[in-house]
Design an enzyme around this catalytic site. Structure first.
Site, PDB file in Angstrom:
ATOM      1  N   CYS A   1     -24.490 -87.647-101.220  1.00  0.00           N
ATOM      2  CA  CYS A   1     -23.584 -86.968-100.287  1.00  0.00           C
ATOM      3  C   CYS A   1     -24.192 -85.614 -99.928  1.00  0.00           C
ATOM      4  O   CYS A   1     -24.638 -84.866-100.805  1.00  0.00           O
ATOM      5  CB  CYS A   1     -22.209 -86.759-100.936  1.00  0.00           C
ATOM      6  SG  CYS A   1     -21.140 -85.687 -99.967  1.00  0.00           S
TER       7      CYS A   1
ATOM      8  N   GLY B   1     -55.369 -88.670-101.616  1.00  0.00           N
ATOM      9  CA  GLY B   1     -54.666 -89.148-100.426  1.00  0.00           C
ATOM     10  C   GLY B   1     -53.689 -88.174 -99.830  1.00  0.00           C
ATOM     11  O   GLY B   1     -52.593 -88.560 -99.428  1.00  0.00           O
TER      12      GLY B   1
ATOM     13  N   HIS C   1     -40.893 -84.668-103.435  1.00  0.00           N
ATOM     14  CA  HIS C   1     -40.153 -84.774-102.178  1.00  0.00           C
ATOM     15  C   HIS C   1     -39.048 -85.811-102.223  1.00  0.00           C
ATOM     16  O   HIS C   1     -38.630 -86.332-101.196  1.00  0.00           O
ATOM     17  CB  HIS C   1     -41.124 -85.094-101.027  1.00  0.00           C
ATOM     18  CG  HIS C   1     -42.084 -83.972-100.768  1.00  0.00           C
ATOM     19  ND1 HIS C   1     -43.267 -84.145-100.093  1.00  0.00           N
ATOM     20  CD2 HIS C   1     -42.045 -82.655-101.115  1.00  0.00           C
ATOM     21  CE1 HIS C   1     -43.913 -82.983-100.020  1.00  0.00           C
ATOM     22  NE2 HIS C   1     -43.193 -82.063-100.632  1.00  0.00           N
TER      23      HIS C   1
ATOM     24  N   ASN D   1     -45.003 -88.595-102.462  1.00  0.00           N
ATOM     25  CA  ASN D   1     -44.533 -89.811-101.799  1.00  0.00           C
ATOM     26  C   ASN D   1     -43.099 -90.127-102.203  1.00  0.00           C
ATOM     27  O   ASN D   1     -42.644 -89.750-103.281  1.00  0.00           O
ATOM     28  CB  ASN D   1     -45.453 -90.995-102.138  1.00  0.00           C
ATOM     29  CG  ASN D   1     -46.865 -90.767-101.607  1.00  0.00           C
ATOM     30  OD1 ASN D   1     -47.074 -89.908-100.741  1.00  0.00           O
ATOM     31  ND2 ASN D   1     -47.830 -91.478-102.129  1.00  0.00           N
TER      32      ASN D   1
ATOM     33  N   ALA E   1     -58.434 -94.704-101.955  1.00  0.00           N
ATOM     34  CA  ALA E   1     -57.973 -94.614-103.359  1.00  0.00           C
ATOM     35  C   ALA E   1     -57.980 -95.987-104.035  1.00  0.00           C
ATOM     36  O   ALA E   1     -58.295 -96.106-105.226  1.00  0.00           O
ATOM     37  CB  ALA E   1     -56.559 -94.035-103.371  1.00  0.00           C
TER      38      ALA E   1
ATOM     39  N   CYS F   1     -18.901 -90.000 -97.830  1.00  0.00           N
ATOM     40  CA  CYS F   1     -18.698 -89.908 -99.272  1.00  0.00           C
ATOM     41  C   CYS F   1     -17.257 -90.288 -99.622  1.00  0.00           C
ATOM     42  O   CYS F   1     -16.304 -89.799 -98.991  1.00  0.00           O
ATOM     43  CB  CYS F   1     -18.980 -88.457 -99.699  1.00  0.00           C
ATOM     44  SG  CYS F   1     -18.598 -88.119-101.416  1.00  0.00           S
TER      45      CYS F   1
HETATM   46  C1  BV8 Z   1     -40.034 -75.578 -98.347  1.00  0.00           C
HETATM   47  C2  BV8 Z   1     -40.015 -86.341 -97.260  1.00  0.00           C
HETATM   48  C3  BV8 Z   1     -38.973 -73.501 -98.725  1.00  0.00           C
HETATM   49  C4  BV8 Z   1     -39.299 -86.626 -95.971  1.00  0.00           C
HETATM   50  C5  BV8 Z   1     -41.668 -84.616 -96.708  1.00  0.00           C
HETATM   51  C6  BV8 Z   1     -42.702 -73.033 -90.627  1.00  0.00           C
HETATM   52  C7  BV8 Z   1     -41.326 -73.190 -90.467  1.00  0.00           C
HETATM   53  C8  BV8 Z   1     -40.544 -73.801 -91.469  1.00  0.00           C
HETATM   54  C9  BV8 Z   1     -41.138 -74.258 -92.633  1.00  0.00           C
HETATM   55  C10 BV8 Z   1     -42.496 -74.094 -92.766  1.00  0.00           C
HETATM   56  C11 BV8 Z   1     -43.283 -73.495 -91.784  1.00  0.00           C
HETATM   57  N1  BV8 Z   1     -44.576 -73.488 -92.208  1.00  0.00           N
HETATM   58  C12 BV8 Z   1     -44.643 -74.070 -93.424  1.00  0.00           C
HETATM   59  C13 BV8 Z   1     -43.393 -74.431 -93.786  1.00  0.00           C
HETATM   60  C14 BV8 Z   1     -43.023 -75.108 -95.031  1.00  0.00           C
HETATM   61  C15 BV8 Z   1     -42.953 -76.614 -94.775  1.00  0.00           C
HETATM   62  C16 BV8 Z   1     -44.329 -77.154 -94.409  1.00  0.00           C
HETATM   63  O1  BV8 Z   1     -45.192 -77.245 -95.252  1.00  0.00           O
HETATM   64  N2  BV8 Z   1     -44.513 -77.517 -93.141  1.00  0.00           N
HETATM   65  C17 BV8 Z   1     -45.816 -78.042 -92.736  1.00  0.00           C
HETATM   66  C18 BV8 Z   1     -45.626 -79.149 -91.715  1.00  0.00           C
HETATM   67  C19 BV8 Z   1     -46.647 -76.901 -92.198  1.00  0.00           C
HETATM   68  N3  BV8 Z   1     -42.532 -77.156 -96.048  1.00  0.00           N
HETATM   69  C20 BV8 Z   1     -41.223 -77.344 -96.286  1.00  0.00           C
HETATM   70  O2  BV8 Z   1     -40.332 -77.193 -95.465  1.00  0.00           O
HETATM   71  C21 BV8 Z   1     -40.893 -77.725 -97.728  1.00  0.00           C
HETATM   72  N4  BV8 Z   1     -39.838 -76.894 -98.206  1.00  0.00           N
HETATM   73  O3  BV8 Z   1     -41.070 -75.015 -98.103  1.00  0.00           O
HETATM   74  O4  BV8 Z   1     -38.895 -74.916 -98.777  1.00  0.00           O
HETATM   75  C22 BV8 Z   1     -38.622 -73.128 -97.295  1.00  0.00           C
HETATM   76  C23 BV8 Z   1     -37.320 -73.308 -96.883  1.00  0.00           C
HETATM   77  C24 BV8 Z   1     -36.971 -72.911 -95.581  1.00  0.00           C
HETATM   78  C25 BV8 Z   1     -37.956 -72.404 -94.680  1.00  0.00           C
HETATM   79  C26 BV8 Z   1     -39.296 -72.265 -95.136  1.00  0.00           C
HETATM   80  C27 BV8 Z   1     -39.627 -72.637 -96.421  1.00  0.00           C
HETATM   81  C28 BV8 Z   1     -40.416 -79.171 -97.776  1.00  0.00           C
HETATM   82  C29 BV8 Z   1     -41.574 -80.088 -97.481  1.00  0.00           C
HETATM   83  C30 BV8 Z   1     -41.157 -81.538 -97.767  1.00  0.00           C
HETATM   84  C31 BV8 Z   1     -41.019 -82.266 -96.474  1.00  0.00           C
HETATM   85  N5  BV8 Z   1     -40.759 -83.694 -96.759  1.00  0.00           N
HETATM   86  N6  BV8 Z   1     -41.383 -85.904 -96.966  1.00  0.00           N
HETATM   87  C32 BV8 Z   1     -39.821 -87.864 -95.308  1.00  0.00           C
HETATM   88  O5  BV8 Z   1     -40.937 -88.303 -95.603  1.00  0.00           O
HETATM   89  O6  BV8 Z   1     -39.074 -88.423 -94.473  1.00  0.00           O
HETATM   90  S1  BV8 Z   1     -43.256 -84.175 -96.381  1.00  0.00           S
HETATM   91  C33 BV8 Z   1     -44.233 -85.499 -95.960  1.00  0.00           C
HETATM   92  O7  BV8 Z   1     -45.517 -84.953 -95.576  1.00  0.00           O
HETATM   93  C34 BV8 Z   1     -44.555 -86.422 -97.111  1.00  0.00           C
HETATM   94  O8  BV8 Z   1     -43.652 -86.385 -98.162  1.00  0.00           O
HETATM   95  C35 BV8 Z   1     -45.902 -85.985 -97.577  1.00  0.00           C
HETATM   96  O9  BV8 Z   1     -45.843 -85.539 -98.853  1.00  0.00           O
HETATM   97  C36 BV8 Z   1     -46.202 -84.797 -96.789  1.00  0.00           C
HETATM   98  C37 BV8 Z   1     -47.671 -84.502 -96.630  1.00  0.00           C
HETATM   99  O10 BV8 Z   1     -48.299 -85.552 -96.067  1.00  0.00           O
HETATM  100  P1  BV8 Z   1     -49.500 -86.246 -96.920  1.00  0.00           P
HETATM  101  O11 BV8 Z   1     -48.931 -86.915 -98.094  1.00  0.00           O
HETATM  102  O12 BV8 Z   1     -50.579 -85.261 -97.155  1.00  0.00           O
HETATM  103  O13 BV8 Z   1     -49.915 -87.324 -95.900  1.00  0.00           O
HETATM  104  P2  BV8 Z   1     -50.793 -87.086 -94.630  1.00  0.00           P
HETATM  105  O14 BV8 Z   1     -50.497 -88.180 -93.696  1.00  0.00           O
HETATM  106  O15 BV8 Z   1     -50.657 -85.677 -94.181  1.00  0.00           O
HETATM  107  O16 BV8 Z   1     -52.268 -87.261 -95.194  1.00  0.00           O
HETATM  108  C38 BV8 Z   1     -52.688 -88.526 -95.633  1.00  0.00           C
HETATM  109  C39 BV8 Z   1     -54.052 -88.275 -96.248  1.00  0.00           C
HETATM  110  O17 BV8 Z   1     -54.464 -89.471 -96.869  1.00  0.00           O
HETATM  111  C40 BV8 Z   1     -55.120 -87.916 -95.211  1.00  0.00           C
HETATM  112  O18 BV8 Z   1     -55.881 -86.827 -95.711  1.00  0.00           O
HETATM  113  C41 BV8 Z   1     -55.977 -89.182 -95.123  1.00  0.00           C
HETATM  114  O19 BV8 Z   1     -57.337 -88.877 -94.916  1.00  0.00           O
HETATM  115  C42 BV8 Z   1     -55.796 -89.754 -96.507  1.00  0.00           C
HETATM  116  N7  BV8 Z   1     -55.939 -91.203 -96.617  1.00  0.00           N
HETATM  117  C43 BV8 Z   1     -55.692 -92.163 -95.667  1.00  0.00           C
HETATM  118  N8  BV8 Z   1     -55.926 -93.396 -96.207  1.00  0.00           N
HETATM  119  C44 BV8 Z   1     -56.302 -93.195 -97.514  1.00  0.00           C
HETATM  120  C45 BV8 Z   1     -56.315 -91.804 -97.775  1.00  0.00           C
HETATM  121  N9  BV8 Z   1     -56.648 -91.295 -98.978  1.00  0.00           N
HETATM  122  C46 BV8 Z   1     -56.993 -92.160 -99.950  1.00  0.00           C
HETATM  123  N10 BV8 Z   1     -57.003 -93.510 -99.777  1.00  0.00           N
HETATM  124  C47 BV8 Z   1     -56.668 -94.057 -98.583  1.00  0.00           C
HETATM  125  N11 BV8 Z   1     -56.686 -95.387 -98.431  1.00  0.00           N
HETATM  126 ZN    ZN Z   2     -19.238 -85.841-101.318  1.00  0.00          ZN
END
Ligand code: BV8
Ligand code: ZN
Length: 244
Positions: free
Chosen positions: A126, A187, A118, A101, A231, A147
């Site tokens: 910058c 979560g 993240h 988060n 949670a 910047c």
């Molecule tokens: C990387 C910040 C190396 C920004 C975020 C194809 C092409 C290109 C890349 C990829 C690809 N396939 C895979 C990738 C890698 C990609 C990726 O994983 N993509 C996914 C979509 C498939 N990852 C990346 O790019 C990462 N970097 O790999 O670098 C690289 C470099 C170049 C090319 C390839 C690889 C960077 C990932 C970071 C992205 N930034 N956030 C912003 O937010 O603006 S990610 C964003 O989604 C959040 O930070 C969060 O962490 C993340 C995951 O979401 P969750 O936290 O799981 O939330 P979600 O909504 O999904 O789920 C909520 C859950 O809570 C549910 O299960 C629900 O049931 C539950 N819930 C609901 N209420 C409750 C609860 N649980 C408990 N209590 C409750 N009350």
């Molecule tokens: Zn700068």
């Protein structure tokens, strides 16, 4: 809410506990998750917006989107789930909190040792020289913030899709996952990598892995136990039973 006795037994015996949280733990603070039906990404195409490509294509739209989300985060309050994890920090010999988060609600609830995989939405930097900036962007930008040092574009200090995670954070997270007795996965859909694989490192290294999530996820079947509850309900109950 069902908490099997084994969960309390393993946590009572645990010396080292590691936790991974995702957007779900902030849902009860009113911050939308990413993938729930009414989630952040149900409407906008955030996978584009939350990416370097999206930012370069339309920095004004992306910065205004973050300004809006930052406002929601600032108005939000930590919920009982955040406070319970802050309390857990002092209940075990070793306790590591890893979060995906960007809202800093864990820190606002009192958690001290938080690994942010993240980045965070509170700070900016910058794009070119990484100088940190703390001024907030206005909700409607008349010009792009630049910047003072190098003239580069200023961007939120979050990790975008396609960007590497902070190296130290990822290494520390993996070490904490591999050495813990019990791992709590709270979560998160575990669909975003590499963060989503961390619970499996814990499982692979012999930890007892508990998932706290009202829904099943892609990793549920690999884990040892589930507490299918919000949670903010499950964590205070765990703390209460561990205190006995
Ligand atoms: C990387 C910040 C190396 C920004 C975020 C194809 C092409 C290109 C890349 C990829 C690809 N396939 C895979 C990738 C890698 C990609 C990726 O994983 N993509 C996914 C979509 C498939 N990852 C990346 O790019 C990462 N970097 O790999 O670098 C690289 C470099 C170049 C090319 C390839 C690889 C960077 C990932 C970071 C992205 N930034 N956030 C912003 O937010 O603006 S990610 C964003 O989604 C959040 O930070 C969060 O962490 C993340 C995951 O979401 P969750 O936290 O799981 O939330 P979600 O909504 O999904 O789920 C909520 C859950 O809570 C549910 O299960 C629900 O049931 C539950 N819930 C609901 N209420 C409750 C609860 N649980 C408990 N209590 C409750 N009350
Ligand atoms: Zn700068």
């Amino acid at each position: 809410m069902k908490i099997i006795p084994e969960i309390i037994e393993v946590l009572s015996r645990a010396k080292s506990v590691t936790v991974l949280t995702g957007a779900g733990i902030s849902a009860e603070s009113g911050i939308k998750t990413y993938r729930d039906p009414d989630g952040l990404w149900a409407k906008l195409k955030p996978q584009e917006l939350a990416s370097i490509k999206g930012f370069m294509a339309n920095p004004k739209v992306v910065l205004e989107w973050y300004a809006q989300r930052r406002e929601t985060v600032e108005e939000a309050l930590p919920n009982p789930g955040h406070y319970a994890l802050a309390e857990m920090e002092n209940m075990f010999t070793e306790f590591t909190l890893i979060t995906q988060n960007i809202d800093r609600l864990h820190q606002r609830a009192g958690s001290k040792n938080v690994i942010e995989l993240h980045g965070n939405i509170v700070e900016n930097k910058c794009l070119d020289c990484e100088t940190p900036y703390y001024e907030e962007f206005p909700a409607v930008l008349t010009e792009l913030p630049r910047c003072k040092k190098c003239g580069g574009l200023i961007r939120p200090s979050v990790v975008w899709f396609g960007e590497m995670l902070p190296e130290k954070a990822l290494i520390d997270a993996e070490i904490a996952a591999r050495k813990c007795d019990v791992f709590l996965c709270i979560g998160t859909t575990a669909e975003v990598t590499p963060a989503g694989t961390i619970p499996l490192y814990a499982k692979d290294s012999g930890a007892y892995v508990i998932e706290i999530n009202p829904n099943d996820t892609v990793i549920s079947r690999y884990l040892d136990a589930q507490i299918k509850a919000p949670a903010g309900v499950a964590l205070p109950e765990l703390v209460k039973r561990l205190r006995i």
